[in-house]
Design a protein around this motif. Structure first.
Motif, PDB file in Angstrom:
ATOM      1  N   HIS A  73      14.317 -49.337 -28.915  1.00  0.00           N
ATOM      2  CA  HIS A  73      13.149 -49.944 -28.285  1.00  0.00           C
ATOM      3  C   HIS A  73      13.258 -49.986 -26.763  1.00  0.00           C
ATOM      4  O   HIS A  73      12.465 -50.665 -26.110  1.00  0.00           O
ATOM      5  CB  HIS A  73      12.956 -51.369 -28.813  1.00  0.00           C
ATOM      6  N   GLU A  74      14.226 -49.266 -26.216  1.00  0.00           N
ATOM      7  CA  GLU A  74      14.432 -49.337 -24.769  1.00  0.00           C
ATOM      8  C   GLU A  74      13.169 -48.935 -24.011  1.00  0.00           C
ATOM      9  O   GLU A  74      12.854 -49.497 -22.957  1.00  0.00           O
ATOM     10  CB  GLU A  74      15.596 -48.435 -24.352  1.00  0.00           C
ATOM     11  N   HIS A  75      12.401 -47.989 -24.552  1.00  0.00           N
ATOM     12  CA  HIS A  75      11.181 -47.536 -23.893  1.00  0.00           C
ATOM     13  C   HIS A  75      10.088 -48.613 -23.897  1.00  0.00           C
ATOM     14  O   HIS A  75       9.114 -48.508 -23.135  1.00  0.00           O
ATOM     15  CB  HIS A  75      10.656 -46.270 -24.574  1.00  0.00           C
ATOM     16  N   GLN A  76      10.234 -49.631 -24.735  1.00  0.00           N
ATOM     17  CA  GLN A  76       9.238 -50.704 -24.820  1.00  0.00           C
ATOM     18  C   GLN A  76       9.664 -51.967 -24.074  1.00  0.00           C
ATOM     19  O   GLN A  76       8.896 -52.924 -24.000  1.00  0.00           O
ATOM     20  CB  GLN A  76       8.979 -51.060 -26.291  1.00  0.00           C
ATOM     21  N   ARG A  77      10.880 -51.963 -23.545  1.00  0.00           N
ATOM     22  CA  ARG A  77      11.440 -53.193 -22.985  1.00  0.00           C
ATOM     23  C   ARG A  77      10.580 -53.745 -21.850  1.00  0.00           C
ATOM     24  O   ARG A  77      10.314 -54.948 -21.781  1.00  0.00           O
ATOM     25  CB  ARG A  77      12.867 -52.934 -22.501  1.00  0.00           C
ATOM     26  N   GLU A  78      10.142 -52.919 -20.958  1.00  0.00           N
ATOM     27  CA  GLU A  78       9.352 -53.396 -19.819  1.00  0.00           C
ATOM     28  C   GLU A  78       8.009 -53.950 -20.284  1.00  0.00           C
ATOM     29  O   GLU A  78       7.545 -54.981 -19.773  1.00  0.00           O
ATOM     30  CB  GLU A  78       9.129 -52.254 -18.821  1.00  0.00           C
ATOM     31  N   ALA A  79       7.402 -53.296 -21.264  1.00  0.00           N
ATOM     32  CA  ALA A  79       6.121 -53.792 -21.791  1.00  0.00           C
ATOM     33  C   ALA A  79       6.295 -55.146 -22.480  1.00  0.00           C
ATOM     34  O   ALA A  79       5.435 -56.036 -22.367  1.00  0.00           O
ATOM     35  CB  ALA A  79       5.532 -52.772 -22.765  1.00  0.00           C
ATOM     36  N   ILE A  80       7.412 -55.319 -23.186  1.00  0.00           N
ATOM     37  CA  ILE A  80       7.682 -56.595 -23.859  1.00  0.00           C
ATOM     38  C   ILE A  80       7.845 -57.696 -22.820  1.00  0.00           C
ATOM     39  O   ILE A  80       7.249 -58.779 -22.935  1.00  0.00           O
ATOM     40  CB  ILE A  80       8.944 -56.468 -24.728  1.00  0.00           C
TER      41      ILE A  80
END
Length: 469
Positions: free
Chosen positions: A400-407
């Motif tokens: 999920h590293e690609h979603q971390r900033e969005a989270i």
């Protein structure tokens, strides 16, 4: 422009302050969450305030950055410099002494390198209490606690670290020493440099010693783990407890079922004495005077809460061993989290009246990004939640590293919209510099930059932390 530490600089410093240098160990440059590794190769470990001042003056003359190092337990990268010119680490590990004790004044004067647990022990030897309590108290140093204005579990009753300090001694960025170790409750003589340095994360100076407030030890302490139907019910229970036992509630911790599941998965030796495991629960700690019978007070509170539909089950510790066992559950939550591996961790605070709405709203918003497990726990009594997002079973945080900033943006935007803070107790460090720029008040940021420029014009103090270099 700062320069990197060089062999010539280290040789000169070793000549000026003999015996203060050592090589950096892996633990000195590691971020506890494993996201960064510092680049520093050398550590200065001075023995006195004068030696700290000599080190700072040498760094100022050579335009070498300084990263103060406490116990290395910080969670926002304040003690780790992964890029830029290589700085010198300055550790106060050899300045860990007790300078003075004044039990009649409820004051302890300690050096900044003392471990927090040792500070608590020194207070206990005087039959007093130093109430700052953290999961990392066995390794965190009091100077780092002051630099970060640490919170912990007893803020509800005793306040943040800032509220526990009467005076500080510190080395300023030019190498001068601020002799501010007064033991006064009132000192209305202009700007309070003590409060400016506390919470500055080493960007305005290095705290070398502090005069700490002590408190009488409660005559009796009682701890209970209570099942509650919801966070809203937990807040109503808090209001009921404060109405019945005003000023006697030391801690009030909210725990979600996910935390228990993580403990069972990673730390099976830690047991939770509630069956079935509740969706929500609170750990409540009371410190009572002699004239109130502790068990009776807690039993009465539980009965009233049960009649009001606020609790459905509970365990009340009947011995110090049972009390320690209940607290161990709460203290092991961060360790269990690290073993699972969070996608994104959030140290947030909210007005108490918004907490019950925030939790389901944020959970629903995150579901629009992906499938996650959320471990929500924290210091409900002071509005501080640790709202941490984890992968589903079978996945890892790398997935999920690609979603971390969005989270992170999803959670922090909602916190800001509800009038909260994106850093409740961990500080800004290097992790949240951009968050401070995004959510911080412009007038406050301008004032902070002006203060930094005035006190540290060379920018050598913890460059890149709190404010962008």
């Amino acid at each position: 422009m700062l320069n990197s530490v060089s062999p010539d600089f280290l040789a000169d410093l070793a000549a000026q302050v003999p015996g203060c240098l050592r090589d950096a160990a892996p633990r000195d440059v590691e971020d506890p969450r494993g996201r960064w590794t510092g680049q520093s190769r050398a550590v200065a470990a001075p023995r006195t305030t004068d030696e700290v001042a000599q080190v700072v003056r040498a760094c100022a003359a050579a335009r070498i950055g300084i990263v103060p190092l406490g116990g290395g337990t910080g969670l926002v990268g304040g003690q780790v410099a992964p890029d830029g010119p290589e700085p010198l680490l300055v550790s106060l590990e050899r300045m860990a002494g007790l300078r003075a004790a004044f039990p009649d004044e409820n004051v302890l004067v300690v050096e900044a390198g003392m471990i927090l647990q040792q500070v608590q022990d020194e207070a206990a030897r005087l039959s007093r209490l130093f109430p700052l309590s953290l999961a990392s108290e066995g390794s965190a140093r009091i100077g780092g606690n002051l630099a970060a204005n640490a919170g912990g579990v007893n803020v509800l009753r005793y306040g943040n670290t800032r509220d526990l300090v009467l005076g500080v001694e510190a080395v300023m960025p030019d190498g001068s020493v601020f002799h501010g170790l007064k033991r006064l409750r009132k000192d209305n003589t202009g700007y309070d440099l003590r409060h400016l340095l506390i919470g500055s994360e080493g960007t305005l100076g290095i705290i070398t010693a502090a005069s700490l407030r002590l408190f009488p030890r409660p005559a009796a302490q009682v701890t209970g783990l209570l099942a509650v139907p919801s966070p809203e019910a937990a807040l109503q229970l808090l209001a009921l407890a404060e109405g019945r036992l005003s000023g006697m509630i030391s801690a009030f911790e909210l725990i979600h079922r996910t935390g228990y599941d993580f403990i069972a998965q990673t730390l099976p030796e830690v047991t939770v004495p509630l069956s079935p495991l509740p969706e929500w629960s609170v750990l409540i700690d009371l410190g009572l005077p002699r004239q109130i019978e502790a068990d009776e007070a807690f039993a009465t509170l539980y009965a009233e809460a049960e009649d009001a539909g606020l609790v459905s089950d509970g365990v009340i510790a009947t011995s110090e061993a049972q009390r320690a066992s209940l607290w161990r559950i709460r203290e092991m939550l961060p360790q269990a989290n690290r073993k699972i591996g969070a996608v994104s961790s959030h140290d947030i605070s909210l007005p108490l009246s918004h907490i019950a709405a925030f939790i389901p709203t944020a959970t629903a918003a995150l579901a629009q990004i992906g499938q996650f497990r959320i471990n929500c726990f924290g210091h409900l009594g002071d509005g501080n939640l640790h709202f941490n997002v984890f992968p589903m079973p079978g996945k890892t945080r790398k997935d999920h590293e690609h979603q971390r900033e969005a989270i992170k943006t999803c959670v922090h935007d909602l916190v800001d919209a509800m009038g909260g803070s994106v850093s409740a107790e961990h500080g800004v460090g290097r992790l949240k510099v951009a968050d401070l720029e995004k959510y911080g008040d412009p007038a406050k940021l301008a004032a902070m930059r002006a203060i930094k420029a005035a006190l540290d014009p060379l920018g050598i103090m913890n460059p890149g932390a709190v404010l962008r270099s």
